[in-house]
Write a protein that holds these residues in place. Sequence first.
Motif, PDB file in Angstrom:
ATOM      1  N   PHE A   1      23.658 -20.756  -6.231  1.00 16.64           N
ATOM      2  CA  PHE A   1      23.342 -21.165  -7.472  1.00 16.64           C
ATOM      3  C   PHE A   1      22.044 -21.821  -8.109  1.00 16.64           C
ATOM      4  CE2 PHE A   1      27.678 -23.148  -6.779  1.00 16.64           C
ATOM      5  CZ  PHE A   1      28.334 -23.511  -8.413  1.00 16.64           C
ATOM      6  N   ILE A   2      20.832 -21.554  -7.486  1.00 12.82           N
ATOM      7  CA  ILE A   2      19.209 -21.941  -7.667  1.00 12.82           C
ATOM      8  C   ILE A   2      19.834 -20.077  -8.224  1.00 12.82           C
ATOM      9  CG2 ILE A   2      17.316 -22.225  -6.801  1.00 12.82           C
ATOM     10  CD1 ILE A   2      18.487 -23.773  -5.154  1.00 12.82           C
ATOM     11  N   LEU A   3      20.226 -19.144  -7.624  1.00 10.79           N
ATOM     12  CA  LEU A   3      19.021 -18.071  -8.201  1.00 10.79           C
ATOM     13  C   LEU A   3      19.819 -17.716  -9.757  1.00 10.79           C
ATOM     14  CD1 LEU A   3      19.693 -15.359  -5.442  1.00 10.79           C
ATOM     15  CD2 LEU A   3      17.322 -15.968  -6.509  1.00 10.79           C
ATOM     16  N   GLY A   4      21.316 -18.055  -9.878  1.00  6.80           N
ATOM     17  CA  GLY A   4      22.011 -17.902 -11.071  1.00  6.80           C
ATOM     18  C   GLY A   4      21.207 -18.714 -12.038  1.00  6.80           C
ATOM     19  N   ALA A   5      20.790 -20.352 -11.666  1.00  4.80           N
ATOM     20  CA  ALA A   5      19.788 -21.154 -12.793  1.00  4.80           C
ATOM     21  C   ALA A   5      18.941 -19.651 -13.196  1.00  4.80           C
ATOM     22  CB  ALA A   5      19.361 -21.762 -11.839  1.00  4.80           C
ATOM     23  N   ILE A   6      18.158 -19.372 -12.241  1.00  2.00           N
ATOM     24  CA  ILE A   6      16.716 -18.675 -12.650  1.00  2.00           C
ATOM     25  C   ILE A   6      17.138 -17.400 -13.393  1.00  2.00           C
ATOM     26  CG2 ILE A   6      15.003 -17.881 -11.152  1.00  2.00           C
ATOM     27  CD1 ILE A   6      14.972 -18.885  -9.069  1.00  2.00           C
ATOM     28  N   VAL A   7      17.709 -16.854 -13.241  1.00  2.13           N
ATOM     29  CA  VAL A   7      18.290 -15.616 -13.880  1.00  2.13           C
ATOM     30  C   VAL A   7      19.016 -16.354 -14.498  1.00  2.13           C
ATOM     31  CG1 VAL A   7      20.024 -13.685 -13.767  1.00  2.13           C
ATOM     32  CG2 VAL A   7      19.299 -13.623 -11.550  1.00  2.13           C
ATOM     33  N   THR A   8      19.502 -16.973 -15.351  1.00  2.00           N
ATOM     34  CA  THR A   8      20.113 -17.490 -16.353  1.00  2.00           C
ATOM     35  C   THR A   8      19.093 -18.110 -17.226  1.00  2.00           C
ATOM     36  OG1 THR A   8      22.093 -18.580 -15.750  1.00  2.00           O
ATOM     37  CG2 THR A   8      21.633 -19.042 -17.710  1.00  2.00           C
ATOM     38  N   GLY A   9      18.155 -18.942 -16.802  1.00  2.95           N
ATOM     39  CA  GLY A   9      16.866 -19.078 -17.586  1.00  2.95           C
ATOM     40  C   GLY A   9      16.037 -17.861 -18.357  1.00  2.95           C
ATOM     41  N   VAL A  10      15.689 -17.764 -17.085  1.00  2.00           N
ATOM     42  CA  VAL A  10      14.925 -16.363 -17.834  1.00  2.00           C
ATOM     43  C   VAL A  10      15.410 -15.185 -18.126  1.00  2.00           C
ATOM     44  CG1 VAL A  10      13.714 -13.999 -16.482  1.00  2.00           C
ATOM     45  CG2 VAL A  10      13.707 -15.970 -15.870  1.00  2.00           C
ATOM     46  N   ALA A  11      16.993 -14.634 -18.109  1.00  2.00           N
ATOM     47  CA  ALA A  11      17.112 -13.842 -19.017  1.00  2.00           C
ATOM     48  C   ALA A  11      17.701 -14.520 -20.364  1.00  2.00           C
ATOM     49  CB  ALA A  11      18.605 -13.197 -18.311  1.00  2.00           C
ATOM     50  N   ALA A  12      18.045 -15.495 -20.397  1.00  4.32           N
ATOM     51  CA  ALA A  12      17.916 -15.892 -21.947  1.00  4.32           C
ATOM     52  C   ALA A  12      16.437 -16.054 -23.065  1.00  4.32           C
ATOM     53  CB  ALA A  12      18.289 -17.166 -22.526  1.00  4.32           C
ATOM     54  N   VAL A  13      15.936 -15.961 -22.097  1.00  6.97           N
ATOM     55  CA  VAL A  13      14.452 -16.200 -22.759  1.00  6.97           C
ATOM     56  C   VAL A  13      14.415 -14.733 -23.540  1.00  6.97           C
ATOM     57  CG1 VAL A  13      11.644 -16.623 -23.186  1.00  6.97           C
ATOM     58  CG2 VAL A  13      13.530 -17.850 -21.733  1.00  6.97           C
ATOM     59  N   ALA A  14      14.180 -13.825 -22.398  1.00 11.10           N
ATOM     60  CA  ALA A  14      13.850 -12.003 -22.352  1.00 11.10           C
ATOM     61  C   ALA A  14      14.779 -11.581 -23.355  1.00 11.10           C
ATOM     62  CB  ALA A  14      13.859 -11.138 -20.963  1.00 11.10           C
ATOM     63  N   TYR A  15      16.289 -11.824 -22.988  1.00 15.55           N
ATOM     64  CA  TYR A  15      16.610 -10.844 -24.463  1.00 15.55           C
ATOM     65  C   TYR A  15      16.020 -11.859 -26.220  1.00 15.55           C
ATOM     66  CZ  TYR A  15      21.200 -10.680 -27.369  1.00 15.55           C
ATOM     67  OH  TYR A  15      22.037  -9.824 -27.586  1.00 15.55           O
ATOM     68  N   THR A  16      16.322 -12.855 -26.277  1.00 13.78           N
ATOM     69  CA  THR A  16      15.481 -13.672 -27.204  1.00 13.78           C
ATOM     70  C   THR A  16      13.952 -12.752 -27.512  1.00 13.78           C
ATOM     71  OG1 THR A  16      16.558 -15.479 -26.887  1.00 13.78           O
ATOM     72  CG2 THR A  16      14.922 -15.985 -28.238  1.00 13.78           C
ATOM     73  N   ALA A  17      13.316 -12.554 -26.365  1.00 12.84           N
ATOM     74  CA  ALA A  17      12.177 -11.371 -26.888  1.00 12.84           C
ATOM     75  C   ALA A  17      12.698 -10.584 -27.661  1.00 12.84           C
ATOM     76  CB  ALA A  17      10.728 -11.772 -25.947  1.00 12.84           C
ATOM     77  N   GLN A  18      13.094  -9.190 -26.734  1.00 12.53           N
ATOM     78  CA  GLN A  18      13.421  -8.747 -27.210  1.00 12.53           C
ATOM     79  C   GLN A  18      14.199  -8.265 -28.359  1.00 12.53           C
ATOM     80  OE1 GLN A  18      13.323  -6.022 -24.967  1.00 12.53           O
ATOM     81  NE2 GLN A  18      13.553  -4.577 -26.259  1.00 12.53           N
ATOM     82  N   GLU A  19      14.843  -9.396 -28.923  1.00 12.11           N
ATOM     83  CA  GLU A  19      16.065  -9.636 -30.163  1.00 12.11           C
ATOM     84  C   GLU A  19      14.642  -9.418 -31.235  1.00 12.11           C
ATOM     85  OE1 GLU A  19      19.434  -8.474 -31.046  1.00 12.11           O
ATOM     86  OE2 GLU A  19      19.382  -7.692 -29.077  1.00 12.11           O
ATOM     87  N   ILE A  20      13.230 -10.039 -30.952  1.00 11.03           N
ATOM     88  CA  ILE A  20      12.857 -10.876 -32.192  1.00 11.03           C
ATOM     89  C   ILE A  20      11.802  -9.519 -31.937  1.00 11.03           C
ATOM     90  CG2 ILE A  20      13.673 -12.904 -31.860  1.00 11.03           C
ATOM     91  CD1 ILE A  20      10.761 -13.772 -30.657  1.00 11.03           C
ATOM     92  N   GLY A  21      11.567  -8.449 -31.125  1.00 11.25           N
ATOM     93  CA  GLY A  21      10.818  -7.916 -31.464  1.00 11.25           C
ATOM     94  C   GLY A  21       9.553  -7.459 -30.517  1.00 11.25           C
ATOM     95  N   VAL A  22       9.575  -8.828 -29.386  1.00 13.56           N
ATOM     96  CA  VAL A  22       8.159  -8.869 -28.247  1.00 13.56           C
ATOM     97  C   VAL A  22       8.647  -7.517 -27.082  1.00 13.56           C
ATOM     98  CG1 VAL A  22       7.347  -9.961 -26.732  1.00 13.56           C
ATOM     99  CG2 VAL A  22       8.542 -10.680 -28.646  1.00 13.56           C
TER     100      VAL A  22
END
Length: 476
Positions: free
Chosen positions: A281-302
């Motif tokens: 569950f803790i791993l899932g929470a870390i993956v969720t938080g980091v993946a959401a930011v990484a996906y957003t960064a990819q979408e806005i061109g970072v």
Amino acid sequence: MPDKRGRPVPPSEDRMLSRMRDWRAAHERELTPDGFDEEEDVSLPDARAMDLVLRVGELMLASGEGTEAVSEAMLSLSVAFELPRSEVSVTFTTITLSTHPGGDHPPVTGERVVRRRTLDYFRVNELHTLVQQSALGLLELEDAAARLSQIRRARMPYPNWMIAIGFGLIASSASIMMGGGVVVAAVAFLATVLGDRTSVFLARRGVAEFYQMVAAAAVAATIGVGLLWVSSELALGLQAGAIITGNIMALLPGRPLVSSIQDGISGSYVSSAARLLETFFILGAIVTGVAAVAYTAQEIGVAIDLESLPSAGTSMEPLVLVGAAGIAMAFAISLAVPPRMLPAIGVLGVMIWVIYAWLRSATDVPAVVGTVAGAIAVGVVGHWLARYTRRPVLPYLVPSIAPLLPGSILYRGLIEITQGTAVFGLLSLVEAVMVALALGAGVNLGGELVRAFQHGGLAGAGMRGRPAARRTRGAY
């Protein structure tokens, strides 16, 4: 000093502990309901002793001790304070103690429920000392109860602000290990502390722990992505990804991982499954938080270049070794490990990294193999130190494995998924899980090697002190 039965205590506490554990093993049948003697005088259990045993077990479990150690400590106290034919059951959240006076008297059973957990290895260490002194006859029941009250009221060896700083130091030390430099290490420290304060803010408002971890990971990842964008725009060449990697390492669940495998090996399967589920569950929470930011960064061109993701590789440069020691000691501070144990933990952190890096560079073995080798060595030395110093073993082991926590592998997997290479990303995530499980299994295997050749130990940890080992082939 005479004990409560009027006999002098031998000069060597080690010999006395070993003799008491061996006595317990030899008289196990008499201490369980199978050993009833109908003609034996019936003595009703002391309610104060039962309350003490339950409260010690509850505080040990709530402070982060493993299930087997809690059970053995409670049984040792039951013997010390003469509770007749005691049975102890410890699960992830519940502690039960049952004693049977014999004759026509019914069993007397008490139960405690752990509703709130606070990792505090300072209290675990003090509780183990209480159990040892009680088992040696150095504490009467009233003295042990007073000592327990003192431990409950005792302040941690570090102020709250230093515990928060400990999380930041984990991230900054990891950034130094991965070549992030002073600027990246400072930003990693700030990002992790802000993430931790965010999770504390949510905790005070009753938000579930899963979402607290998501928020902590997302806050630090956002700062890391922000610095990455600034670095790319201004051509600063900063290893900003080390911020996210360091934060992941600060959040990774080293303690429940080690405890879950320890409980499974010792036969406490219910607690093992619950702790392993907590880990995922803790791993899932870390993956969720980091993946959401990484996906957003990819979408806005970072742009995040997979080829330049931070990693310490197999380097054994002085700065990398300093980072490994810093991660281990900072992790220990965040777990409230007593200060006098920090130098040994720092050495163990360097040792596990040197073994891992040397084995991988010399023989080109996979990361999992190097991780297992380093973890076994740390497990052996950590269990020996715990026995030599008569302290619990988890405060040595859990911080010491921190330099090999798979933060960089997990980060790479998340970036690969967000960039459209889901197969490679999933393989990296599987590798991260394998490395994490290898860490937990390795340190526990080291402990099993020590156990196989020792006599007695803290709370019945010797060769004959584990009833679960005689369930199958151990009974022959």
